[in-house]
Design a protein around this motif. Structure first.
Motif, mmCIF file in Angstrom:
data_model
loop_
_atom_site.group_PDB
_atom_site.id
_atom_site.type_symbol
_atom_site.label_atom_id
_atom_site.label_comp_id
_atom_site.label_asym_id
_atom_site.label_seq_id
_atom_site.Cartn_x
_atom_site.Cartn_y
_atom_site.Cartn_z
ATOM 1 N N PHE A 184 -4.703 -27.064 -6.026
ATOM 2 C CA PHE A 184 -3.689 -28.024 -5.598
ATOM 3 C C PHE A 184 -2.281 -27.462 -5.622
ATOM 4 N N GLY A 185 -2.120 -26.208 -6.050
ATOM 5 C CA GLY A 185 -0.788 -25.655 -6.189
ATOM 6 C C GLY A 185 -0.173 -25.946 -7.535
ATOM 7 N N LEU A 186 -0.879 -26.700 -8.376
ATOM 8 C CA LEU A 186 -0.429 -27.015 -9.724
ATOM 9 C C LEU A 186 -1.231 -26.192 -10.726
ATOM 10 N N GLU A 187 -0.617 -25.865 -11.841
ATOM 11 C CA GLU A 187 -1.289 -25.020 -12.827
ATOM 12 C C GLU A 187 -2.214 -25.856 -13.700
ATOM 13 N N LYS A 188 -3.316 -26.282 -13.100
ATOM 14 C CA LYS A 188 -4.358 -26.992 -13.817
ATOM 15 C C LYS A 188 -5.557 -26.070 -13.987
ATOM 16 N N SER A 189 -6.292 -26.243 -15.060
ATOM 17 C CA SER A 189 -7.530 -25.503 -15.207
ATOM 18 C C SER A 189 -8.587 -26.109 -14.283
ATOM 19 N N ILE A 190 -9.683 -25.390 -14.101
ATOM 20 C CA ILE A 190 -10.780 -25.921 -13.298
ATOM 21 C C ILE A 190 -11.317 -27.203 -13.929
ATOM 22 N N LEU A 191 -11.341 -27.271 -15.251
ATOM 23 C CA LEU A 191 -11.802 -28.476 -15.934
ATOM 24 C C LEU A 191 -10.900 -29.670 -15.615
ATOM 25 N N GLU A 192 -9.615 -29.449 -15.564
ATOM 26 C CA GLU A 192 -8.666 -30.531 -15.296
ATOM 27 C C GLU A 192 -8.591 -30.915 -13.821
ATOM 28 N N VAL B 96 -17.980 -35.530 -12.132
ATOM 29 C CA VAL B 96 -17.727 -35.560 -13.569
ATOM 30 C C VAL B 96 -17.847 -34.136 -14.077
ATOM 31 N N LYS B 97 -16.924 -33.747 -14.945
ATOM 32 C CA LYS B 97 -16.935 -32.430 -15.560
ATOM 33 C C LYS B 97 -16.942 -32.598 -17.069
ATOM 34 N N GLY B 98 -17.313 -31.537 -17.758
ATOM 35 C CA GLY B 98 -17.310 -31.603 -19.210
ATOM 36 C C GLY B 98 -17.199 -30.238 -19.835
ATOM 37 N N SER B 99 -16.526 -30.192 -20.984
ATOM 38 C CA SER B 99 -16.465 -28.980 -21.803
ATOM 39 C C SER B 99 -16.974 -29.373 -23.187
ATOM 40 N N TYR C 142 -19.753 -25.547 -20.230
ATOM 41 C CA TYR C 142 -19.013 -26.242 -19.177
ATOM 42 C C TYR C 142 -19.998 -26.678 -18.110
ATOM 43 N N PHE C 143 -19.843 -27.914 -17.626
ATOM 44 C CA PHE C 143 -20.664 -28.361 -16.509
ATOM 45 C C PHE C 143 -19.787 -29.139 -15.542
ATOM 46 N N GLU D 199 -22.849 -34.174 3.830
ATOM 47 C CA GLU D 199 -22.903 -34.876 2.560
ATOM 48 C C GLU D 199 -23.824 -34.096 1.642
ATOM 49 N N GLY D 200 -23.538 -34.174 0.352
ATOM 50 C CA GLY D 200 -24.351 -33.389 -0.555
ATOM 51 C C GLY D 200 -23.969 -33.600 -2.001
ATOM 52 N N THR D 201 -24.666 -32.854 -2.854
ATOM 53 C CA THR D 201 -24.469 -32.896 -4.301
ATOM 54 C C THR D 201 -24.445 -31.466 -4.823
ATOM 55 N N GLU D 202 -23.574 -31.209 -5.784
ATOM 56 C CA GLU D 202 -23.461 -29.879 -6.394
ATOM 57 C C GLU D 202 -23.446 -30.020 -7.912
ATOM 58 N N PHE D 203 -24.144 -29.112 -8.574
ATOM 59 C CA PHE D 203 -24.141 -29.091 -10.032
ATOM 60 C C PHE D 203 -23.949 -27.651 -10.500
ATOM 61 N N GLU D 204 -23.098 -27.486 -11.485
ATOM 62 C CA GLU D 204 -22.816 -26.157 -12.031
ATOM 63 C C GLU D 204 -22.769 -26.239 -13.546
#
Length: 816
Positions: A55-63, A605-608, A615-616, A642-647
């Motif tokens: 986004f151009g902002l210094e956020k982590s991937i989690l945020e 939804v993300k989580g640490s 991390y997921f 359309e789709g779903t992704e999980f990491e």
């Protein structure tokens, strides 16, 4: 956005179930912590490092309220990754159909992606040259359109490359002493790659400076017969300089010279060829009446080997030769120049493809950047990012395709930013005007492109070798010269409350001045485009337009006390419909179809968890092009996906790291659905009642009905799963492996040929001792026989790319 809401409830239930399962798995997850995550043994795989490429902002991937992944230099080294296609193992939602065998960019979420360099969009590269990854400190893979700050972009997503630098990103300081590395890689098919890099602190004019230099030279062979192999050189330099306590410079660039070839793969495609390797041999009727060793366009037209079957839809299994003749306006197939002679069969090696001895793909690209960061006081900062890139590309293939690009772009972004700290709310703002100018000259030569005339049991000869437009600088199919300038203004706002709630808003306005023309005497046709307004055909060879549009993005997320971060993002993103060389087409500009927008709706939804060792991220999305008529069939198609992704990334302990990825995607071709059909070329399996040897001396064209595919984009697997793991024994030795499981796919839009599912296994073992390291890798360990679709919209049932068998690589490195 109503068109995107239909399946949201079902997907939200899936998100809720996974989140609940994770809570049950580990009920005591601790407080939410968005500080820097530092876990020993993670190889830079965890999402604590702040990135500004989303986004151009210094956020982590989690945020960040968007599906995104990062792949660090350490991860790429440990898993011995050599090109962007291998990133699939670590980045769900990415997969690339073959763009004639060249790994230029990834398909993201079922549609063509883009490439960025330090947050600025590069020139289009679907298959102009393989995008190098060895000079990168980190690669960010962002799924969905770019931030409004970055300007018009494609809907699917992009890769952002961060070059190696002397500045430590986490602290902002320079590395303390000079460091460097020399490496040599060898392997199967005479692989030979030499790299050298060095970086460290310095001074210039009494000012502190950090530098990092990287160089790479490759001279490798190829698995494929007649392929020229790869000759490439790459030089990259990055500099960081503190002019004062308030002014910092970042500048550098990259020069990349590449020479290789594209690969159309196997021709004369049948299901038996895919399943058993059985190939139909035979020679076509000679058409080179001049005896110069090449077939000219005039000789091809005189040969009359490209009938159009008006009613010969792909998948019409009951069509015999008489019916096909009637559908082709009475064309006499049996007494034409289409039948092959001396027909037989053989078992075709995977290495025998359409590459001819003098085929070439040459590309030279220069990329430069110059950034100024100024602290204005009162917590305001000003950044000016100046970016320049140019490439010259030549692509020649004996079967009848040639192309060139001569394009450059310059972009300047001005970003005014501040963070306001309140008692309970932190507000970040970015204001960014920008200008981007692209100038292009582009020629395409694809009329009389015949794959099936060549018998792959022998070399290319005068029976199939065509005179190429790039060698005579005439008779092009398309030729465009022009420019377009984008003036944009964007704003991003981020509101973060101490409760964990965060609202991210962005908007951008673009106005683009477009001009394009086709010079007289360059093409076979007298008109680049024919306008039929008022019922009268009018030739059009130049056009101009000044479209404008608004892009916006809105995201809401909540950093919960238990370590989960649910989010929702909605976006509408403008895009420029440009081609393989970043060119505009006269027809698109004339009909106001060179600029359009796409919509995105994403939940996730993300989580640490587990003390920040696990991390997921789970996301579900729908996105689509607003106007299905605005598209480039090669690099920017009008699709709805359309789709779903999980990491999942899990540092089990200080020695063991594992990852898991899953993606489910369905991409629908909007223009095909709207028309009920699309043009393509007929293959043997489309007309099973007709002996294909009666047709392979030329090419029958027709329309594909939408019924067999139901509009689903061919060549794109519905499901992909990946697992990776690496274990460090603590004595300098480590083992690593990856498994990628891919669904079967249709090779073309008629769904007449099926490419089998496959499981790709890679293994490596590495050893480090003092300053030396060695890694030995085996790719495709099980020697899986697998294929990728090659341009399925037009050629899906006529050609396919056989992929590499088991092969080996080794890399010896010395650090100093």
């Amino acid at each position: 956005m109503g068109v995107l809401m239909g399946s949201v409830d079902k997907k939200l239930r899936g998100l809720t179930l996974l989140a609940a399962g994770l809570l049950v798995m580990h009920p005591a997850m601790g407080e939410s912590d968005m500080e820097e995550i530092v876990v020993k043994g993670d190889l830079g795989s965890l999402p604590g490092e702040r990135v500004d490429s989303v986004f151009g902002l210094e956020k982590s991937i989690l945020e960040t309220p968007r599906s995104a992944s990062t792949v660090s230099e350490e991860m790429m080294d440990r898993f011995n990754m050599q090109d962007i296609d291998e990133l699939v193992a670590l980045a769900p939602g990415t997969f690339t159909q073959s763009f004639f065998g060249v790994a230029g960019s990834l398909d993201v979420r079922g549609t063509a992606g883009e490439t960025y360099f330090r947050g600025v969009r590069r020139l289009d590269n679907p298959g102009n040259y393989p995008t190098p990854i060895g000079a990168s400190d980190r690669v960010d893979i962002v799924r969905g359109p770019a931030s409004p700050i970055y300007g018009p972009s494609k809907i699917g997503g992009y890769l952002n490359f961060n070059p190696k630098s002397a500045r430590i990103e986490e602290t902002g300081s320079y590395i303390e002493e000079r460091t460097g590395e020399l490496s040599y890689s060898g392997g199967s098919w005479d692989r030979s790659v030499l790299t050298a890099e060095v970086g460290g602190p310095a001074e210039f004019g009494g000012k502190p400076l950090g530098y990092y230099l990287y160089g790479e030279v490759e001279h490798s062979g190829s698995f494929y017969t007649n392929a020229p192999g790869v000759d490439q050189s790459l030089i990259q330099a990055s500099f960081d300089m503190d002019m004062s306590d308030t002014v910092r410079l970042q500048f550098g660039g990259m020069w990349h010279d590449y020479k290789g070839s594209q690969n159309a793969g196997w021709n004369r495609l049948t299901q038996d060829l895919i399943d058993n390797g059985t190939y139909i041999t035979g020679t076509p009727i000679p058409l080179d009446t001049s005896g110069d060793g090449f077939i000219s366009h005039d000789e091809y037209y005189a040969g009359n080997i490209n009938p159009f079957a008006l009613y010969a839809f792909f998948g019409q299994k009951d069509m015999d030769l008489d019916t096909l003749s009637a559908a082709s306006f009475g064309f006499d197939y049996e007494n034409s120049n289409l039948p092959l002679q001396n027909v037989g069969t053989t078992i075709l090696p995977m290495s025998s493809t359409l590459i001819a001895a003098d085929d070439t793909l040459e590309n030279q690209v220069t990329t430069l950047y110059f950034d100024i960061d100024v602290d204005l006081g009162n917590e305001w900062t000003l950044t000016n990012k100046l970016f320049y890139e140019t490439y010259e590309n030549l692509n020649e293939n004996a079967y009848g395709f040639s192309q060139f690009h001569d394009t450059w772009v310059v972009e300047d972004q001005l970003i005014l930013a501040r963070v306001f700290e309140g008692d309970s709310m932190t507000t970040s703002i970015q204001i960014s005007p920008s200008i981007r100018k692209t100038t292009f000259k582009h020629g395409d030569d694809y009329f009389n492109e015949y794959f099936s005339r060549r018998d792959l049991t022998g070399p290319s000869t005068a029976l199939d070798r065509r005179v190429l437009s790039t060698r005579i600088d005439a008779e092009y199919s398309e030729y465009y010269v022009g420019e377009y300038t984008d003036l944009g203004f964007g704003v991003m706002l981020d509101f973060s409350h101490q409760s964990g709630l965060s609202l991210l808003l962005g908007a951008r306005y673009d106005t683009i001045d477009m001009e394009v023309e086709t010079p007289a005497g360059k093409t076979q046709s007298d008109a680049a485009f024919t306008s039929s307004e008022g019922g009268i055909d009018v030739p059009v060879n130049s056009a101009s337009d000044d479209p404008n549009g608004v892009s916006w993005s809105a995201s809401l997320s909540w950093s919960t006390p238990v370590g989960l971060v649910p989010y929702v993002t909605a976006s509408e993103q403008s895009t420029v419909i440009a081609g393989q060389g970043s060119e505009l087409q006269v027809g698109n500009v004339f009909t106001n179809a060179a600029f359009d927008s796409s919509e995105l709706l994403e939940y996730g939804v993300k989580g640490s968890l587990l003390d920040n060792r696990l991390y997921f991220a789970l996301s579900t999305y729908e996105m689509e092009r607003v106007d299905f008529n605005a598209q480039s069939i090669t690099v920017n198609q009008a699709v709805k996906t359309e789709g779903t992704e999980f990491e999942l990334r899990w540092v089990v302990n200080d020695q063991f790291l594992m990852t898991f990825g899953y993606s489910n995607v369905e991409a629908l071709m909007l223009a095909t659905l709207a028309a009920g059909s699309e043009f393509s070329f007929l293959g043997a399996e489309d007309l099973p009642l007709i002996d294909p040897a009666l047709l392979w001396g030329g090419q029958v064209g027709g329309l594909i009905p939408v019924e067999p595919s139901k509009g689903v984009r061919a060549g794109m697997p519905e499901n992909i799963m990946s697992v990776t793991g690496t274990y460090d024994f603590g004595n300098g030795m480590a083992v690593s492996g990856s498994v990628v499981d891919v669904d079967s796919v249709a090779s073309g839009q008629s769904f007449a040929v099926t490419l089998p599912a496959y499981t790709l296994v890679n293994l490596s073992i590495s050893y480090e001792a003092d300053d030396w390291s060695l890694i030995v890798a085996a790719k495709n360990v099980t020697d899986e026989r697998y294929f990728r679709a090659n341009f399925p919209d037009l050629f899906g049932t006529t050609v396919v790319l056989p992929e590499l068998p088991r092969h080996y690589q080794a890399k010896l490195s010395y650090k100093f």
